[in-house]
Design an enzyme around this catalytic site. Structure first.
Site, PDB file in Angstrom:
ATOM      1  N   SER A 148       0.819  -1.210   0.000  1.00 34.86           N
ATOM      2  CA  SER A 148       0.000   0.000   0.000  1.00 34.86           C
ATOM      3  C   SER A 148       0.853   1.261   0.000  1.00 34.86           C
ATOM      4  O   SER A 148       0.454   2.288  -0.532  1.00 34.86           O
ATOM      5  CB  SER A 148      -0.928  -0.004   1.220  1.00 34.86           C
ATOM      6  OG  SER A 148      -1.788  -1.122   1.201  1.00 34.86           O
ATOM      7  N   ALA A 280      -6.833   1.942 -12.767  1.00 31.30           N
ATOM      8  CA  ALA A 280      -6.983   0.546 -12.344  1.00 31.30           C
ATOM      9  C   ALA A 280      -8.094   0.389 -11.323  1.00 31.30           C
ATOM     10  O   ALA A 280      -8.792  -0.634 -11.307  1.00 31.30           O
ATOM     11  CB  ALA A 280      -5.664   0.039 -11.769  1.00 31.30           C
ATOM     12  N   GLY A 377     -27.432 -22.562  -1.079  1.00 30.07           N
ATOM     13  CA  GLY A 377     -27.386 -23.578  -0.040  1.00 30.07           C
ATOM     14  C   GLY A 377     -26.134 -24.429  -0.140  1.00 30.07           C
ATOM     15  O   GLY A 377     -25.052 -23.957  -0.494  1.00 30.07           O
ATOM     16  N   GLY A 378     -26.288 -25.735   0.148  1.00 31.76           N
ATOM     17  CA  GLY A 378     -25.142 -26.635   0.078  1.00 31.76           C
ATOM     18  C   GLY A 378     -24.522 -26.697  -1.301  1.00 31.76           C
ATOM     19  O   GLY A 378     -23.307 -26.871  -1.446  1.00 31.76           O
ATOM     20  N   GLU A 401      -5.004  -3.505  -6.116  1.00 29.78           N
ATOM     21  CA  GLU A 401      -5.134  -2.100  -6.530  1.00 29.78           C
ATOM     22  C   GLU A 401      -5.390  -1.178  -5.340  1.00 29.78           C
ATOM     23  O   GLU A 401      -6.012  -0.130  -5.464  1.00 29.78           O
ATOM     24  CB  GLU A 401      -6.244  -1.907  -7.576  1.00 29.78           C
ATOM     25  CG  GLU A 401      -6.313  -2.933  -8.676  1.00 29.78           C
ATOM     26  CD  GLU A 401      -5.065  -3.001  -9.542  1.00 29.78           C
ATOM     27  OE1 GLU A 401      -4.120  -2.270  -9.274  1.00 29.78           O
ATOM     28  OE2 GLU A 401      -5.066  -3.811 -10.484  1.00 29.78           O
TER      29      GLU A 401
END
Length: 422
Positions: A148, A280, A377-378, A401
């Site tokens: 960063s 970006a 769900g599953g 980014e």
């Protein structure tokens, strides 16, 4: 009342977004529909086959994208590109990300990246190659201790005659081995007392062969949980040599060649990196919208197919309301990224807005894809459905980014002054 079989054969297909005023033009609509067909008919089947086994974008798909002109959307027409703006770039990217985020991401590694060299003839050649998909690169900004905080870059470049000698460690460099070039942010000198920490940074252009690394550069692929399609690399530079003239920024390149450009040239490396990140971030917002839209559209179909208690689960109000909230959040982020892309095309300074749209769209994509998995769900927690891919890829958008926390810092620093004690 219709039977269950009749309901299944009469599924309502999700309606994709349309361009409305003030954004609509016949040309944009045609481009959007072309990208949508390409994504559905050519990208999605490849993604469904390759992503589960961490496969790479095939050359055949890259060739088709080049044929359609997608690597040169923002490259001026006089240089062989489509001559369009960031708006169209993001619009196409949303359509591609709806199928496979990697196909939208590879576009960012062309679009004239790695062409801002001082020599006009070479710049023209590279722009034309970029527009044709023959100059696809990678960009090496982050380091193990500088992600960063780009001003903290420590990878060093030292002039030795007519060459830069680069030594250091870069991380999170997508597409590095497969690229035609790597644009590397390096430090040529430490800042003087009282100078900005970004002083002394410069972007160098490392030209290379696709599929290999040049002498002095070694790479280790980073095993990711998502964002497949191309590899992400950890790179070690150990005396890599780059021609002195291969500086990516016209003002800075001219200065290295002996043509003094003053203060603007001194900050060129950092400024170029920041300008890249602003575009970006809008592009990332569009990709995030594409992912969220994919999750929503898949959920709309699934809720009609899946039956419980004698009804399609699409009949249950709680699930219908979840779909409504998902759709509203996606539309909000789409409207926002279109507005910011328009500002970028107008040349309006919009670092704050770019950070805002990146923050909102990516956090939205995480929420929406997570909700889509819940609606499945599953079945959503299996690799049998595409929704888990959208969820894995969306999670990354809040990190690359610039993380969401960095976006908040950028936004707050432009809204709220700090006290002299901080």
């Amino acid at each position: 009342m219709t039977s269950s079989q009749e309901r299944r054969t009469g599924l309502l297909e999700p309606q994709p977004p349309v361009l409305l005023p003030p954004w609509h033009t016949p040309e944009r609509e045609a481009l959007q529909l072309q990208a949508r067909r390409f994504a559905a008919e050519e990208v999605l089947p490849v993604a469904d086959e390759l992503d589960p086994r961490k496969g790479l974008l095939p050359e055949s798909l890259l060739a088709r994208m080049a044929e359609l002109g997608y690597f040169g959307i923002t490259v001026p027409a006089e240089h062989g590109g489509l001559g369009l703006g960031v708006f169209e770039y993001c619009m196409v990217s949303e359509e591609l990300a709806r199928a496979w985020m990697s196909s939208a991401s590879i576009l960012a590694r062309a679009q004239g990246l790695g062409t801002a060299v001082a020599d006009a003839a070479r710049r023209e050649e590279l722009l034309r190659r970029s527009a044709k998909g023959e100059w696809i690169g990678a960009i090496a900004l982050s380091e193990p201790d500088a992600g960063s905080d780009l001003a903290g870059v420590s990878t060093r470049a030292v002039l030795d005659g007519d060459e830069w000698v680069v030594t250091g460690h870069k991380r999170w460099c997508g597409n590095a081995e497969a690229a035609d070039f790597i644009q590397v942010l390096v430090r040529e000198r430490d800042p003087e007392p009282g100078e900005s920490r970004s002083k002394g940074l410069v972007n160098l252009l490392l030209e290379k062969e696709r599929g290999s690394f040049p002498p002095g550069l070694t790479g280790t692929p980073i095993d990711k949980i998502g964002y497949h399609g191309f590899l992400t690399w950890d790179l070690v530079f150990d005396g890599v040599r780059i021609p002195r003239a291969d500086v990516v920024d016209e003002a800075r390149a001219a200065e290295v060649a002996g043509d003094e450009q003053g203060e603007a040239a001194e900050r060129a490396g950092f400024a170029a990196a920041q300008a890249f990140l602003n575009t970006a971030r809008v592009h990332t917002a569009a990709r995030a919208v594409g992912l969220a839209r994919a999750a929503l559209e898949d959920s709309v179909v699934y809720l009609q197919e899946r039956e419980q208690f004698g009804h399609p689960i699409a009949d249950f109000q709680a699930l219908r309301f979840a779909v409504a909230e998902m759709a509203a959040q996606i539309e909000q982020s789409r409207a926002f990224y279109r507005q910011v892309a328009h500002l970028v095309d107008l040349g309006v300074r919009c670092e704050r807005e770019a950070s805002m749209v990146k923050l909102e769209a990516t956090e939205m994509a995480v929420r929406v894809t997570n909700q889509a998995m819940q609606l499945h769900g599953g079945n959503g927690y299996t690799t049998e459905r595409q929704v888990e891919r959208h969820w894995r890829d969306a999670r990354l958008t809040t990190i690359f980014e610039g993380t969401s926390e960095i976006q908040k810092r950028i936004i707050s620093d432009r809204l709220l002054p700090r006290s002299p004690l901080t």
